[in-house]
Structures are given as C-alpha cells and as structure tokens.
Design a protein around this motif. Structure first.
Motif, PDB file in Angstrom:
ATOM      1  N   VAL A  46       0.840  -1.200   0.000  1.00 41.27           N
ATOM      2  CA  VAL A  46       0.000   0.000   0.000  1.00 41.27           C
ATOM      3  C   VAL A  46       0.875   1.251   0.000  1.00 41.27           C
ATOM      4  O   VAL A  46       0.593   2.220  -0.709  1.00 41.27           O
ATOM      5  CB  VAL A  46      -0.962  -0.019   1.210  1.00 41.27           C
ATOM      6  CG1 VAL A  46      -1.650   1.311   1.386  1.00 41.27           C
ATOM      7  CG2 VAL A  46      -1.976  -1.129   1.065  1.00 41.27           C
ATOM      8  N   GLN A  47       1.941   1.230   0.777  1.00 40.25           N
ATOM      9  CA  GLN A  47       2.850   2.383   0.833  1.00 40.25           C
ATOM     10  C   GLN A  47       3.469   2.657  -0.533  1.00 40.25           C
ATOM     11  O   GLN A  47       3.621   3.812  -0.928  1.00 40.25           O
ATOM     12  CB  GLN A  47       3.941   2.143   1.878  1.00 40.25           C
ATOM     13  CG  GLN A  47       4.832   3.343   2.119  1.00 40.25           C
ATOM     14  CD  GLN A  47       4.076   4.502   2.754  1.00 40.25           C
ATOM     15  OE1 GLN A  47       3.419   4.349   3.763  1.00 40.25           O
ATOM     16  NE2 GLN A  47       4.178   5.669   2.150  1.00 40.25           N
ATOM     17  N   LYS A  59       1.841   8.171   5.188  1.00 36.60           N
ATOM     18  CA  LYS A  59       2.571   7.108   5.882  1.00 36.60           C
ATOM     19  C   LYS A  59       1.559   6.109   6.428  1.00 36.60           C
ATOM     20  O   LYS A  59       0.666   6.464   7.193  1.00 36.60           O
ATOM     21  CB  LYS A  59       3.407   7.673   7.022  1.00 36.60           C
ATOM     22  CG  LYS A  59       4.223   6.616   7.738  1.00 36.60           C
ATOM     23  CD  LYS A  59       5.143   7.226   8.759  1.00 36.60           C
ATOM     24  CE  LYS A  59       5.988   6.256   9.527  1.00 36.60           C
ATOM     25  NZ  LYS A  59       5.626   4.885   9.537  1.00 36.60           N
ATOM     26  N   VAL A  60       1.720   4.851   6.021  1.00 34.02           N
ATOM     27  CA  VAL A  60       0.832   3.786   6.476  1.00 34.02           C
ATOM     28  C   VAL A  60       1.237   3.394   7.894  1.00 34.02           C
ATOM     29  O   VAL A  60       2.411   3.176   8.176  1.00 34.02           O
ATOM     30  CB  VAL A  60       0.911   2.571   5.523  1.00 34.02           C
ATOM     31  CG1 VAL A  60       0.054   1.434   6.041  1.00 34.02           C
ATOM     32  CG2 VAL A  60       0.498   2.967   4.124  1.00 34.02           C
ATOM     33  N   LYS A  78      -4.490   2.529   9.294  1.00 36.14           N
ATOM     34  CA  LYS A  78      -4.550   3.948   9.624  1.00 36.14           C
ATOM     35  C   LYS A  78      -3.521   4.671   8.758  1.00 36.14           C
ATOM     36  O   LYS A  78      -2.483   4.110   8.409  1.00 36.14           O
ATOM     37  CB  LYS A  78      -4.258   4.182  11.099  1.00 36.14           C
ATOM     38  CG  LYS A  78      -5.360   3.703  11.988  1.00 36.14           C
ATOM     39  CD  LYS A  78      -5.109   4.073  13.419  1.00 36.14           C
ATOM     40  CE  LYS A  78      -6.261   3.583  14.276  1.00 36.14           C
ATOM     41  NZ  LYS A  78      -6.046   3.866  15.683  1.00 36.14           N
ATOM     42  N   LEU A  79      -3.814   5.923   8.444  1.00 37.09           N
ATOM     43  CA  LEU A  79      -2.970   6.673   7.527  1.00 37.09           C
ATOM     44  C   LEU A  79      -2.691   8.052   8.106  1.00 37.09           C
ATOM     45  O   LEU A  79      -3.599   8.722   8.584  1.00 37.09           O
ATOM     46  CB  LEU A  79      -3.692   6.803   6.178  1.00 37.09           C
ATOM     47  CG  LEU A  79      -2.937   7.416   5.024  1.00 37.09           C
ATOM     48  CD1 LEU A  79      -1.814   6.494   4.589  1.00 37.09           C
ATOM     49  CD2 LEU A  79      -3.874   7.661   3.862  1.00 37.09           C
ATOM     50  N   SER A  80      -1.441   8.467   8.060  1.00 35.02           N
ATOM     51  CA  SER A  80      -1.106   9.838   8.458  1.00 35.02           C
ATOM     52  C   SER A  80      -0.732  10.619   7.204  1.00 35.02           C
ATOM     53  O   SER A  80      -0.021  10.121   6.333  1.00 35.02           O
ATOM     54  CB  SER A  80       0.033   9.849   9.471  1.00 35.02           C
ATOM     55  OG  SER A  80       1.199   9.312   8.911  1.00 35.02           O
ATOM     56  N   ILE A  91      -7.378   1.617   2.448  1.00 31.34           N
ATOM     57  CA  ILE A  91      -7.883   0.252   2.326  1.00 31.34           C
ATOM     58  C   ILE A  91      -7.445  -0.310   0.976  1.00 31.34           C
ATOM     59  O   ILE A  91      -7.442   0.403  -0.021  1.00 31.34           O
ATOM     60  CB  ILE A  91      -9.424   0.217   2.494  1.00 31.34           C
ATOM     61  CG1 ILE A  91      -9.947  -1.204   2.506  1.00 31.34           C
ATOM     62  CG2 ILE A  91     -10.122   1.036   1.442  1.00 31.34           C
ATOM     63  CD1 ILE A  91     -11.392  -1.320   2.962  1.00 31.34           C
ATOM     64  N   ILE A  92      -7.007  -1.547   1.000  1.00 29.52           N
ATOM     65  CA  ILE A  92      -6.648  -2.244  -0.225  1.00 29.52           C
ATOM     66  C   ILE A  92      -7.686  -3.347  -0.434  1.00 29.52           C
ATOM     67  O   ILE A  92      -7.969  -4.117   0.473  1.00 29.52           O
ATOM     68  CB  ILE A  92      -5.205  -2.798  -0.181  1.00 29.52           C
ATOM     69  CG1 ILE A  92      -4.833  -3.448  -1.510  1.00 29.52           C
ATOM     70  CG2 ILE A  92      -4.972  -3.704   0.991  1.00 29.52           C
ATOM     71  CD1 ILE A  92      -3.347  -3.747  -1.663  1.00 29.52           C
TER      72      ILE A  92
END
Length: 153
Positions: A46-47, A59-60, A78-80, A91-92
């Motif tokens: 995902v990153q 940032k994952v 969660k994502l920053s 979400i993947i």
C-alpha cells in the motif's frame, strides 16, 4: 466378521482425535505466525502505491481490524497525511477486472466520509494507464461506495 471390543474402539477413537488436535494445532500456529507477515507485506504494498501517487505525503500505520464478512478480500490501515491533519484510513481491496483480480487502493477521510481512488497495486505500463483512464469503471465505483460502510464502526 470380527468384532471389536469397546475398550479397543475408544482407544482407536482417542488416538484419531489426538492426531486431529495435533494437526489443527500446528496449522493454527502457522496461521497466527503468518498473519503478522501478511499485514506487514500488505502495508508495504500500500505504501508503494501511495508513494507512486505522491511521494513522502502519506505514511501507512497500524492495521485496522475489519469485522464485516464482505471484507474477506480487503485490509485497512490507519494513515497519516503530512498535508492534512484529518483522520484518514487506507484500504486495499481485491476487485475483479478485465485482467483478473487486481488490488485497488482507496483513501477514506473520516471527517467528511469521502473516498478517493489512488491506484492499482502491482500493475504498471500500458494496462495501468488503460485502467486508470477508464473513469466509468463500475467495479471501481462499487467498491468506492462500499468503503465507508466497511470502515465505519
């Protein structure tokens, strides 16, 4: 016809149950150990997709547990965001497309319930351009509308 005594029957039955318990215990152990690796590798994937869109912005972080049965084919984290302080998740989702099942990445903003499609994982070149330029992809739109209900608690 040979008859078996009750004592011998229960010994054989207990031995069979013991073998089943050992097999299931070993399999359960491997599943639990593999879960952490699975989450870490999906987070890396995902990153990479997020970095292809805009490097050094997102940032994952830690995984989010999804407790809905429709989500067998997805994982959330969660994502920053360095440009926005709103609470976000990524979400993947494995969606079916012309070329088979393809993992798609979406960002969900919890503050305004908006969902943004980011891109496809492990897809490059001409096929990625063809799929990304198809703005009326119903499968992608379906999952984009379903993401808020998946991530809401």
């Amino acid at each position: 016809m040979q008859e078996i005594s009750n004592k011998k029957f229960f010994k054989n039955y207990a031995f069979f149950i013991l073998i089943l318990l050992v097999v299931f215990s070993v399999l359960s152990y491997f599943i639990i150990v593999a879960r952490k690796s699975w989450n870490n590798n999906l987070a890396i994937t995902v990153q990479k997709v997020l970095d292809e869109k805009e490097a050094d912005r997102w940032k994952v972080e830690e995984p989010i547990e999804i407790k809905k049965p429709v989500t067998v084919n997805c994982a959330a984290y969660k994502l920053s965001d360095s440009k926005d302080s709103a609470e976000k998740s990524v979400i993947i989702v494995r969606i079916v497309n012309y070329y088979g099942p393809i993992p798609a990445v979406y960002i969900y903003n919890h503050n305004d319930d908006s969902v943004d499609f980011i891109g496809y994982s492990s897809l490059h070149g001409r096929i990625q351009n063809q799929l990304m330029n198809n703005k009326s992809d119903k499968r992608r739109e379906y999952w984009q509308e379903l993401v808020p209900s998946i991530l809401k608690k």
